[in-house]
Scaffold this motif. Sequence first.
Motif, PDB file in Angstrom:
ATOM      1  N   ALA A   1     -14.183  -3.694  -0.122  1.00 32.99           N
ATOM      2  CA  ALA A   1     -13.156  -4.193  -0.898  1.00 32.99           C
ATOM      3  C   ALA A   1     -12.279  -5.122  -0.318  1.00 32.99           C
ATOM      4  O   ALA A   1     -11.940  -6.119  -0.781  1.00 32.99           O
ATOM      5  CB  ALA A   1     -12.323  -2.988  -1.389  1.00 32.99           C
TER       6      ALA A   1
ATOM      7  N   LEU B   1     -14.065  -8.580   0.346  1.00 34.54           N
ATOM      8  CA  LEU B   1     -14.603  -9.171  -1.131  1.00 34.54           C
ATOM      9  C   LEU B   1     -13.207  -9.874  -1.638  1.00 34.54           C
ATOM     10  O   LEU B   1     -13.268 -11.115  -2.070  1.00 34.54           O
ATOM     11  CB  LEU B   1     -15.082  -8.299  -2.045  1.00 34.54           C
ATOM     12  N   SER B   2     -12.057  -8.958  -1.417  1.00 38.08           N
ATOM     13  CA  SER B   2     -10.847  -9.644  -2.147  1.00 38.08           C
ATOM     14  C   SER B   2     -10.320 -10.806  -1.202  1.00 38.08           C
ATOM     15  O   SER B   2      -9.661 -11.583  -1.628  1.00 38.08           O
ATOM     16  CB  SER B   2      -9.851  -8.533  -2.308  1.00 38.08           C
TER      17      SER B   2
ATOM     18  N   ARG C   1     -13.627 -13.589  -1.404  1.00 40.70           N
ATOM     19  CA  ARG C   1     -13.765 -13.994  -2.791  1.00 40.70           C
ATOM     20  C   ARG C   1     -15.380 -14.795  -2.975  1.00 40.70           C
ATOM     21  O   ARG C   1     -15.340 -15.830  -3.347  1.00 40.70           O
ATOM     22  CB  ARG C   1     -12.684 -14.736  -3.509  1.00 40.70           C
TER      23      ARG C   1
ATOM     24  N   TYR D   1     -15.392  -5.325  -7.707  1.00 34.36           N
ATOM     25  CA  TYR D   1     -14.961  -6.883  -7.326  1.00 34.36           C
ATOM     26  C   TYR D   1     -15.254  -7.606  -8.497  1.00 34.36           C
ATOM     27  O   TYR D   1     -14.664  -8.380  -9.025  1.00 34.36           O
ATOM     28  CB  TYR D   1     -15.567  -7.273  -5.963  1.00 34.36           C
TER      29      TYR D   1
END
Length: 352
Positions: A65, A68-69, A72, A113
């Motif tokens: 998490a 991915l954040s 991106r 995501y």
Amino acid sequence: MILVTGGAGFIGSNFVLDWLANGNEAVVNLDKLTYAGNLDTLSSLKDNPKHIFIHGDIGDRELMARLLSTHRPRAIINFAAESHVDRSIHGPSDFIQTNVVGTFNLLESTRAYWNDLPEVDKTAFRFLHISTDEVYGTLDAHDAPFCESNRYEPNSPYSASKAASDHLVRAWHHTYGLPVLTTNCSNNYGPYHFPEKLIPLVILNALAGKPLPIYGDGQQVRDWLFVKDHCSAIRRVLEAGQLGETYNVGGWNEKTNLDVVHTICTLLDELRPRADGKGYAEQITYVTDRPGHDRRYAIDARKLEHHLGWKPAETFETGIRKTVQWYLDNQDWTHHVTSGQYREWTAKHYGA
Ligand code: NAD
């Protein structure tokens, strides 16, 4: 930016090197660095800001998490897996953990995501799952090669775990709309291949004067693809593949294991003759066959060729010559792998 998982392994690292050699888009490379992960292979990228290495597990949802954040990515290519059939026979649990549970967790992290992406990014996003022809089981001598509509009939713990992961990927598309693609490739060979696999094992054992082990009668047929051709196929599928589709990847190079070993011996006889003047084939030794050993794999790659216009650049003859020459020219790499020195290198350079 793309995210590659398992990018310190054989195919993943070749893919990362190729990706950065062919364009400017950065790669985040997540790898658990199991025995098969080797950052030595990526040492030329150590100071390249376009390669961001992250040590971690695809099954770690918190890490995923965060990753991915932060980064991106517009695509995820999942190479991470336990990949060696013999190891899966002796200890299947890591295969279930990474290939099945790990893929499930990665799909869930990806779905969370992807759900939060703005519409335009959501449409462009791709999850490309890398799989194997071994999910289709085994062929008799006169059967047609595997095509995408063949039934899944995996026979080893490895292929069963990969089959399960393929089904999960498919279901996440059909159930949740996740934009997935899957490739099922034949046996790869080429630079940076871990020396537990047939081709590097035979080259290194031959040079070390050790026996060249052949399982059973050596008549098992495998369909071989040079790893750089697999990388070009993956780039093509990522670029133009139809969502939810699977693509078989192969180079129409069926060979018996015994033929492969003889080809390597002949090349070594030419490129690095034995000091005693004898041929390397003298070192061939027959050993007890692997339990449940599949007899023949062969890939029909026409869907990828016709729909996406992909063609391999190498024949088996050109690819195997390049591979043998690479192992002769890169004995430092193989020495590090076989001596475990690459682990020290990893700890020193990446603290991993
Ligand atoms: P490999 O064993 O060389 O590399 C696997 C990589 O994944 C390693 O770097 C390892 O550290 C990493 N990894 C393992 N578990 C992980 C986890 N839980 N989280 C993050 N990273 C993890 O394998 P390979 O030969 O490069 O194969 C790559 C993929 O391609 C696999 O999915 C395999 O099934 C598939 N494939 C391989 C072949 C082949 O001939 N080698 C052919 C077709 C498909």
